[in-house]
Design an enzyme around this catalytic site. Structure first.
Site, PDB file in Angstrom:
ATOM      1  N   ASP A   8       0.857  -1.184   0.000  1.00 32.32           N
ATOM      2  CA  ASP A   8       0.000   0.000   0.000  1.00 32.32           C
ATOM      3  C   ASP A   8       0.899   1.242   0.000  1.00 32.32           C
ATOM      4  O   ASP A   8       2.125   1.127  -0.127  1.00 32.32           O
ATOM      5  CB  ASP A   8      -1.016  -0.031   1.159  1.00 32.32           C
ATOM      6  CG  ASP A   8      -0.375   0.188   2.523  1.00 32.32           C
ATOM      7  OD1 ASP A   8       0.876   0.300   2.602  1.00 32.32           O
ATOM      8  OD2 ASP A   8      -1.118   0.244   3.511  1.00 32.32           O
ATOM      9  N   CYS A  65       2.843  -3.620   3.905  1.00 27.93           N
ATOM     10  CA  CYS A  65       2.051  -2.420   4.200  1.00 27.93           C
ATOM     11  C   CYS A  65       2.732  -1.752   5.398  1.00 27.93           C
ATOM     12  O   CYS A  65       3.917  -2.010   5.643  1.00 27.93           O
ATOM     13  CB  CYS A  65       0.571  -2.741   4.418  1.00 27.93           C
ATOM     14  SG  CYS A  65       0.180  -3.765   5.859  1.00 27.93           S
ATOM     15  N   THR A  67       2.347  -2.196   8.642  1.00 29.16           N
ATOM     16  CA  THR A  67       2.726  -3.223   9.625  1.00 29.16           C
ATOM     17  C   THR A  67       2.932  -4.603   9.014  1.00 29.16           C
ATOM     18  O   THR A  67       3.480  -5.489   9.662  1.00 29.16           O
ATOM     19  CB  THR A  67       1.603  -3.383  10.670  1.00 29.16           C
ATOM     20  OG1 THR A  67       0.402  -3.726   9.960  1.00 29.16           O
ATOM     21  CG2 THR A  67       1.386  -2.102  11.462  1.00 29.16           C
ATOM     22  N   HIS A  98       8.151 -24.889   8.127  1.00 29.96           N
ATOM     23  CA  HIS A  98       7.098 -25.569   8.893  1.00 29.96           C
ATOM     24  C   HIS A  98       5.693 -25.346   8.352  1.00 29.96           C
ATOM     25  O   HIS A  98       4.864 -26.254   8.392  1.00 29.96           O
ATOM     26  CB  HIS A  98       7.123 -25.106  10.360  1.00 29.96           C
ATOM     27  CG  HIS A  98       8.332 -25.577  11.102  1.00 29.96           C
ATOM     28  ND1 HIS A  98       8.443 -25.505  12.470  1.00 29.96           N
ATOM     29  CD2 HIS A  98       9.498 -26.132  10.671  1.00 29.96           C
ATOM     30  CE1 HIS A  98       9.614 -25.987  12.862  1.00 29.96           C
ATOM     31  NE2 HIS A  98      10.283 -26.366  11.780  1.00 29.96           N
ATOM     32  N   ASN A  99       5.405 -24.122   7.910  1.00 35.75           N
ATOM     33  CA  ASN A  99       4.025 -23.799   7.492  1.00 35.75           C
ATOM     34  C   ASN A  99       3.857 -23.768   5.978  1.00 35.75           C
ATOM     35  O   ASN A  99       2.761 -23.510   5.488  1.00 35.75           O
ATOM     36  CB  ASN A  99       3.584 -22.430   8.046  1.00 35.75           C
ATOM     37  CG  ASN A  99       3.982 -22.200   9.485  1.00 35.75           C
ATOM     38  OD1 ASN A  99       4.694 -21.240   9.802  1.00 35.75           O
ATOM     39  ND2 ASN A  99       3.554 -23.087  10.381  1.00 35.75           N
ATOM     40  N   HIS A 133       5.167 -31.789   9.340  1.00 35.22           N
ATOM     41  CA  HIS A 133       4.684 -30.446   9.017  1.00 35.22           C
ATOM     42  C   HIS A 133       3.645 -30.498   7.893  1.00 35.22           C
ATOM     43  O   HIS A 133       2.706 -29.709   7.871  1.00 35.22           O
ATOM     44  CB  HIS A 133       5.846 -29.546   8.630  1.00 35.22           C
ATOM     45  CG  HIS A 133       6.891 -29.430   9.700  1.00 35.22           C
ATOM     46  ND1 HIS A 133       6.626 -28.895  10.936  1.00 35.22           N
ATOM     47  CD2 HIS A 133       8.192 -29.818   9.736  1.00 35.22           C
ATOM     48  CE1 HIS A 133       7.713 -28.941  11.690  1.00 35.22           C
ATOM     49  NE2 HIS A 133       8.672 -29.511  10.985  1.00 35.22           N
TER      50      HIS A 133
HETATM   51  C1  RB5 Z   1      -2.054   2.501   6.500  1.00 40.75           C
HETATM   52  O1  RB5 Z   1      -2.060   3.675   7.226  1.00 40.75           O
HETATM   53  C2  RB5 Z   1      -1.906   1.310   7.441  1.00 40.75           C
HETATM   54  O2  RB5 Z   1      -3.067   1.122   8.156  1.00 40.75           O
HETATM   55  C3  RB5 Z   1      -1.538   0.075   6.659  1.00 40.75           C
HETATM   56  O3  RB5 Z   1      -0.367   0.300   5.934  1.00 40.75           O
HETATM   57  C4  RB5 Z   1      -1.279  -1.196   7.450  1.00 40.75           C
HETATM   58  O4  RB5 Z   1      -0.375  -0.961   8.479  1.00 40.75           O
HETATM   59  C5  RB5 Z   1      -2.451  -1.959   7.874  1.00 40.75           C
HETATM   60  O5  RB5 Z   1      -2.362  -3.062   8.439  1.00 40.75           O
END
Ligand code: RB5
Length: 146
Positions: A8, A65, A67, A98-99, A133
């Site tokens: 993103d 993204c 996180t 493993h996964n 696994h």
């Molecule tokens: C965008 O601001 C943020 O929410 C997105 O990049 C991500 O971290 C969502 O899980």
């Protein structure tokens, strides 16, 4: 390998770095976007890469993204996807071993570029270990049929 990549707006800059790195390693990278820092919605790109992985249009996926969490959640809604969010290389290796994770995800706001490269290396260089696994991965995928 043919690798699908998706991100993103929060991860656009990191996507460019990782895409370049993967290409330097000799991989073919299919970029599913987004293609700028303009605000974008992570579910769209997680789903696109997830569908490409599930359809075996690419060998595996890399999702980024802010996180790594939202975009991996989106990918995991697609049948056949096993996307793992990690923030260090040991988990990246183990989730393949493993996964049999077919997508690796991480956060551009969580890890730096060098750590992200180490994560990608650990994931791509690892192999699924099968055996006990495999049974567990089958159990995991069976959940999709219930
Ligand atoms: C965008 O601001 C943020 O929410 C997105 O990049 C991500 O971290 C969502 O899980």
């Amino acid at each position: 390998m043919k690798i699908g990549i998706g991100n993103d707006h929060a991860a656009y800059e990191m996507k460019l770095e990782i895409k370049k790195y993967l290409e330097e390693l000799g991989h073919e990278v299919v970029d599913f976007g987004c293609h700028s820092t303009d605000r974008a919605n992570y579910p769209e790109f997680g789903e696109k890469v997830g569908r490409a992985v599930a359809a075996k249009e690419v060998d595996c996926g890399v999702l980024i993204c802010g996180t790594g969490i939202g975009i991996s959640m989106a990918a995991n809604k697609v049948k056949g996807v096993r996307a793992a969010v990690v923030s260090e290389p040991v988990s990246a290796r183990l989730t393949k071993e493993h996964n049999d994770a077919n997508i690796i995800a991480f956060g551009a706001r969580i890890v730096g570029v060098e750590l992200a490269k180490a994560i990608v290396d650990a994931y791509l260089n690892a192999e699924f270990q099968g055996g006990r696994h495999a049974e567990r991965v089958e159990m995991l995928m069976d959940i999709e049929n219930r």
